[in-house]
Design a protein around this motif. Structure first.
Motif, PDB file in Angstrom:
ATOM      1  N   GLN A  90       0.807  -1.217   0.000  1.00  0.00           N
ATOM      2  CA  GLN A  90       0.000   0.000   0.000  1.00  0.00           C
ATOM      3  C   GLN A  90       0.841   1.268   0.000  1.00  0.00           C
ATOM      4  O   GLN A  90       0.435   2.289  -0.558  1.00  0.00           O
ATOM      5  N   ARG A  93       2.360   1.374  -3.654  1.00  0.00           N
ATOM      6  CA  ARG A  93       1.368   1.064  -4.696  1.00  0.00           C
ATOM      7  C   ARG A  93       2.025   0.395  -5.907  1.00  0.00           C
ATOM      8  O   ARG A  93       1.571   0.527  -7.034  1.00  0.00           O
ATOM      9  N   CYS A 167      -7.299  -0.434   1.849  1.00  0.00           N
ATOM     10  CA  CYS A 167      -7.001  -0.324   0.422  1.00  0.00           C
ATOM     11  C   CYS A 167      -7.936  -1.148  -0.446  1.00  0.00           C
ATOM     12  O   CYS A 167      -8.537  -0.631  -1.379  1.00  0.00           O
ATOM     13  N   TYR A 211      -2.535  -0.519  -8.923  1.00  0.00           N
ATOM     14  CA  TYR A 211      -1.129  -0.639  -8.549  1.00  0.00           C
ATOM     15  C   TYR A 211      -0.311  -0.980  -9.793  1.00  0.00           C
ATOM     16  O   TYR A 211      -0.826  -1.578 -10.746  1.00  0.00           O
TER      17      TYR A 211
END
Length: 214
Positions: A90, A93, A167, A211
């Motif tokens: 996270q 990313r 997320c 991502y």
């Protein structure tokens, strides 16, 4: 963001408020829990080891300051591979399939886990009832760690916490030392992220999360 979430009540008040049956989430041994973890580099832990160094992450219950705290252990997992990838990567990313030799491991616990539902995943609204709110999922870590320490001291019979990942929005768990006896001898699956068989799931997770992949 921490201001959205008030400080927790005292340990005595939290214990006095109790936990209602609908506020406890029973995580069943039929469910696979997913975790992405490094296998090379410093501070590497086996897939089934709790981290005694902390506090670092959202529901770490270690006392400050951040250091090695023997007797305190925490382990995080997610209900889906996407959830595990979302949480593990996270900050950047970017799903890095190589640095640190990351593995995706899935396991089934050997007994049901009793987890405090802090996010209203089930029918209960524990966080609101005791004076907090569902910003526990997203507030500043210093504040949520304060809640985690208080919960751990007030309800030492629980195995941990179930919450909604910030997320991926998937269900995640943070378990503590009472659950240490529930790890299986072997995981259901454990593969390096660089494994060709994982390229499809990783591609789709990255696409859904926005991502990048390296």
């Amino acid at each position: 963001m921490g201001s959205m979430l008030p400080a927790p009540p005292t340990v005595a008040d939290l214990r006095g408020a109790g936990v209602r049956p609908e506020e406890v989430f029973a995580w069943q041994p039929t469910e696979i829990v997913w975790r992405v973890h490094r296998t090379t580099g410093t501070n590497v832990l086996p897939w089934n080891s709790m981290r005694t160094f902390g506090p670092i992450l959202r529901f770490d219950h270690h006392p400050p300051p951040r250091a090695e705290h023997p007797g305190y252990g925490v382990w995080y997992g997610a209900s889906s591979p996407r959830g595990g990838l979302a949480e593990a990567f996270q900050s950047s990313r970017v799903i890095d399939r190589h640095r640190g030799g990351p593995y995706l491991t899935g396991l089934r616990f050997t007994r049901p886990l009793s987890l405090l539902d802090v996010s209203g995943i089930g029918e209960g609204t524990w966080a609101t009832r005791v004076g907090g709110n569902h910003a526990l999922d997203s507030a500043a870590h210093g504040r949520t760690q304060h809640w985690a320490r208080t919960i751990h001291r007030a309800h030492d019979d629980l195995d941990g916490i179930v919450y909604r990942g910030r997320c991926a929005g998937s269900i995640c768990i943070a378990i503590t030392e009472p659950a240490a006896d529930a790890f299986p001898a072997l995981p259901a699956v454990s593969l390096p992220l660089s494994h060709p068989g994982l390229s499809g799931p990783i591609d789709s997770a990255a696409h859904q999360l926005g991502y990048a992949i390296t």
